[in-house]
Design a protein around this motif. Structure first.
Motif, PDB file in Angstrom:
ATOM      1  N   LYS A  88       0.840  -1.197   0.000  1.00 58.50           N
ATOM      2  CA  LYS A  88       0.000   0.000   0.000  1.00 58.50           C
ATOM      3  C   LYS A  88       0.880   1.253   0.000  1.00 58.50           C
ATOM      4  O   LYS A  88       1.727   1.411   0.882  1.00 58.50           O
ATOM      5  CB  LYS A  88      -0.915  -0.015   1.223  1.00 58.50           C
ATOM      6  CG  LYS A  88      -1.925   1.129   1.235  1.00 58.50           C
ATOM      7  CD  LYS A  88      -2.909   0.953   2.376  1.00 58.50           C
ATOM      8  CE  LYS A  88      -3.851   2.146   2.496  1.00 58.50           C
ATOM      9  NZ  LYS A  88      -4.621   2.407   1.282  1.00 58.50           N
TER      10      LYS A  88
ATOM     11  N   PRO B 267       1.170   5.649  -0.359  1.00 58.77           N
ATOM     12  CA  PRO B 267       0.379   6.867  -0.149  1.00 58.77           C
ATOM     13  C   PRO B 267      -0.105   7.432  -1.479  1.00 58.77           C
ATOM     14  O   PRO B 267       0.489   7.191  -2.528  1.00 58.77           O
ATOM     15  CB  PRO B 267       1.373   7.827   0.523  1.00 58.77           C
ATOM     16  CG  PRO B 267       2.720   7.320   0.111  1.00 58.77           C
ATOM     17  CD  PRO B 267       2.589   5.837  -0.025  1.00 58.77           C
ATOM     18  N   THR B 268      -1.206   8.148  -1.433  1.00 62.31           N
ATOM     19  CA  THR B 268      -1.718   8.801  -2.641  1.00 62.31           C
ATOM     20  C   THR B 268      -0.934  10.076  -2.896  1.00 62.31           C
ATOM     21  O   THR B 268      -0.718  10.872  -1.989  1.00 62.31           O
ATOM     22  CB  THR B 268      -3.218   9.132  -2.473  1.00 62.31           C
ATOM     23  OG1 THR B 268      -3.915   7.926  -2.186  1.00 62.31           O
ATOM     24  CG2 THR B 268      -3.777   9.764  -3.737  1.00 62.31           C
ATOM     25  N   ARG B 269      -0.470  10.241  -4.131  1.00 59.72           N
ATOM     26  CA  ARG B 269       0.268  11.447  -4.494  1.00 59.72           C
ATOM     27  C   ARG B 269      -0.259  11.983  -5.822  1.00 59.72           C
ATOM     28  O   ARG B 269      -0.468  11.212  -6.771  1.00 59.72           O
ATOM     29  CB  ARG B 269       1.763  11.149  -4.637  1.00 59.72           C
ATOM     30  CG  ARG B 269       2.477  10.860  -3.325  1.00 59.72           C
ATOM     31  CD  ARG B 269       2.669  12.126  -2.501  1.00 59.72           C
ATOM     32  NE  ARG B 269       3.383  11.875  -1.261  1.00 59.72           N
ATOM     33  CZ  ARG B 269       2.803  11.598  -0.107  1.00 59.72           C
ATOM     34  NH1 ARG B 269       1.485  11.516  -0.038  1.00 59.72           N
ATOM     35  NH2 ARG B 269       3.524  11.403   0.990  1.00 59.72           N
ATOM     36  N   LYS B 270      -0.486  13.281  -5.903  1.00 57.31           N
ATOM     37  CA  LYS B 270      -0.887  13.937  -7.156  1.00 57.31           C
ATOM     38  C   LYS B 270       0.080  15.073  -7.432  1.00 57.31           C
ATOM     39  O   LYS B 270       0.402  15.856  -6.527  1.00 57.31           O
ATOM     40  CB  LYS B 270      -2.317  14.470  -7.044  1.00 57.31           C
ATOM     41  CG  LYS B 270      -3.376  13.379  -6.913  1.00 57.31           C
ATOM     42  CD  LYS B 270      -4.769  13.971  -6.829  1.00 57.31           C
ATOM     43  CE  LYS B 270      -5.804  12.874  -6.690  1.00 57.31           C
ATOM     44  NZ  LYS B 270      -7.178  13.439  -6.536  1.00 57.31           N
TER      45      LYS B 270
ATOM     46  N   SER C 114       7.503   7.660  -2.247  1.00 59.41           N
ATOM     47  CA  SER C 114       6.922   8.864  -2.854  1.00 59.41           C
ATOM     48  C   SER C 114       7.049   8.888  -4.371  1.00 59.41           C
ATOM     49  O   SER C 114       6.121   9.283  -5.075  1.00 59.41           O
ATOM     50  CB  SER C 114       7.589  10.119  -2.275  1.00 59.41           C
ATOM     51  OG  SER C 114       7.309  10.245  -0.903  1.00 59.41           O
TER      52      SER C 114
ATOM     53  N   PRO D 191       4.237   6.463  -6.438  1.00 60.52           N
ATOM     54  CA  PRO D 191       2.881   7.003  -6.641  1.00 60.52           C
ATOM     55  C   PRO D 191       2.864   8.317  -7.412  1.00 60.52           C
ATOM     56  O   PRO D 191       1.911   8.595  -8.142  1.00 60.52           O
ATOM     57  CB  PRO D 191       2.345   7.183  -5.214  1.00 60.52           C
ATOM     58  CG  PRO D 191       3.525   7.169  -4.326  1.00 60.52           C
ATOM     59  CD  PRO D 191       4.551   6.325  -4.997  1.00 60.52           C
TER      60      PRO D 191
ATOM     61  N   GLN E  11       3.038   7.427 -10.993  1.00 66.13           N
ATOM     62  CA  GLN E  11       1.717   6.942 -11.406  1.00 66.13           C
ATOM     63  C   GLN E  11       0.776   8.096 -11.704  1.00 66.13           C
ATOM     64  O   GLN E  11      -0.016   8.049 -12.651  1.00 66.13           O
ATOM     65  CB  GLN E  11       1.125   6.050 -10.311  1.00 66.13           C
ATOM     66  CG  GLN E  11       1.859   4.731 -10.111  1.00 66.13           C
ATOM     67  CD  GLN E  11       1.414   3.992  -8.859  1.00 66.13           C
ATOM     68  OE1 GLN E  11       0.719   4.557  -8.000  1.00 66.13           O
ATOM     69  NE2 GLN E  11       1.823   2.733  -8.725  1.00 66.13           N
ATOM     70  N   SER E  12       0.894   9.177 -10.923  1.00 68.36           N
ATOM     71  CA  SER E  12      -0.027  10.307 -11.078  1.00 68.36           C
ATOM     72  C   SER E  12       0.179  11.075 -12.382  1.00 68.36           C
ATOM     73  O   SER E  12      -0.699  11.815 -12.816  1.00 68.36           O
ATOM     74  CB  SER E  12       0.107  11.266  -9.885  1.00 68.36           C
ATOM     75  OG  SER E  12       1.212  12.145 -10.040  1.00 68.36           O
TER      76      SER E  12
END
Length: 408
Positions: free
Chosen positions: A2, A4-7, A53, A56, A59-60
């Motif tokens: 899992k 963290p979500t990163r944008k 970091s 993700p 991926q963004s």
């Protein structure tokens, strides 16, 4: 695992709209590329910190980025720790036939269970290095070496070199780390990075900092210095205690915090933790804390923000992300002039570079006594990290690498 979500848009207030737009534009040229990162552990140490970091975030912006971790036992990590120490210059280490067999067998096992079918496969550090043996013709393989290999143990390096030279590209943190006998391979120089939005580096309210200090028994009204690092001979925790003792002669109320974590791939950690505790000799103003004491990323963040001065007195150091973390929080750093530290600590500008315990104590005392100087160097440090060592710049560098290898 899992993540963290990163944008990428979340970083615009920090690095600016222009920088975010330039990253998105670069990403278009490798959109959909399957990028696989493999390392030894998902927790503890700078590599896991970076990947947590960068993956993700990649991926963004449209990459099919993935992170996989070796499955291995303690015997394997005993061997790879010896390899790590040898690459950093320990000339007394020799790899026996049995050690080589353990090393290669574990990599053969992982080659069967890991998904290594990607456009770009990035292998981090020596632990998964032999995975290159299953390389197919279509994917591009990159070895990312995070450690100081400027003076490697020749016996161990000669064993590893045959695998290193099979890669399509190599990444080191400094030009001086590139072994002189490497030829015919693309070489890139890239700096590790910190994530300003991670739990370890995000802004914290003063109440959270005070709450953390109170939880672990520190006095917020007395000065605090500290080092964040693994318990490892190369990180020199005993030298940090010696420095603290010298400074305390002039600043009696001084407190020292040593924060480390027990990484899965570091079998020496427990032994060096015990040595450090023993060396502290029961001093009630020395706080030696680990993840087993409940110290996670937020607590490390709080401790670093409580420091008047951060120390990094390593004997050898690939880069030393804890330096950038402290500087990002406007804390000046007193550090040894080794490895990647001088890239971060500009002497007299973002902190002080020192040669030994006496000089470390002298410069730490100076910063504790002259608060205006501490603030000025800390502010300079934050700007230096913002320009050079944030994850957005790291992502940009990776995108350029991917473009060169598989870009449109």
């Amino acid at each position: 695992m899992k993540l963290p979500t990163r944008k990428i848009d979340d970083y615009e207030p920090i690095v600016g709209k222009g920088e975010v737009e330039s990253i998105i534009k670069l990403a278009e040229r490798v959109k959909g590329a399957r990028v696989i990162h493999v390392n030894a552990t998902s927790y503890g140490g700078g590599v896991a910190e970076c990947l947590k970091s960068i993956v993700p975030l990649a991926q963004s912006v449209g990459l099919d980025a993935r992170w996989q971790v070796l499955q291995a036992d303690k015997d394997f990590f005993v061997v790879t720790k010896a390899i790590h120490n040898a690459l950093q210059g320990n000339t007394s280490i020799e790899l026996t036939k049995d050690m080589k067999k353990v090393y290669l067998d574990v990599n053969s096992f992982n080659a069967k269970i890991l998904d290594l079918d990607g456009d770009v496969i990035v292998i981090h550090d020596p632990q998964p290095l032999p995975l290159i043996r299953v390389k197919k013709n279509d994917g591009k393989w990159v070895w990312r070496c995070h450690i100081d290999t400027s003076q490697p143990n020749k016996h161990v390096w000669d064993f590893l070199k045959s695998y290193v030279e099979k890669y399509d590209a190599l990444i080191f943190s400094r030009e001086t780390y590139v072994p002189k006998d490497l030829k015919g391979v693309k070489i890139f120089i890239r700096y590790p990075s910190i994530d300003p939005l991670s739990d370890k580096n995000k802004p914290l309210p003063q109440t959270k900092i005070l709450e953390t200090l109170e939880k672990y028994g520190l006095n917020p009204d007395k000065p605090i210095i500290g080092q964040v690092a693994r318990f490892d001979p190369w990180k020199n925790p005993l030298g940090v205690i010696d420095t603290y003792r010298k400074v305390k002669e002039k600043i009696p109320g001084l407190q020292l915090v040593l924060v480390g974590s027990f990484a899965h791939d570091d079998p020496e950690g427990v032994e060096w933790y015990r040595k450090t505790v023993e060396y502290a000799g029961g001093d009630k103003n020395i706080y030696i804390l680990t993840n087993l004491d409940g110290v996670g990323d937020v607590e490390v963040n709080a401790f670093q923000r409580s420091f008047t001065v951060a120390l990094q007195l390593s004997i050898r150091e690939g880069f030393g992300l804890a330096v950038a973390e402290a500087l990002w929080k406007c804390v000046p750093v007193v550090a040894t002039r080794v490895g990647g530290i001088p890239l971060q600590v500009i002497d007299g500008v973002t902190g002080f570079l020192v040669e030994g315990i006496d000089e470390a104590a002298e410069k730490t005392t100076l910063l504790l006594k002259r608060y205006w100087l501490s603030r000025e160097l800390g502010h300079n440090g934050m700007n230096h990290v913002k320009r050079n060592f944030l994850v957005t710049k790291d992502l940009k560098d990776y995108l350029r690498l991917h473009i060169e290898l598989v870009g449109r």
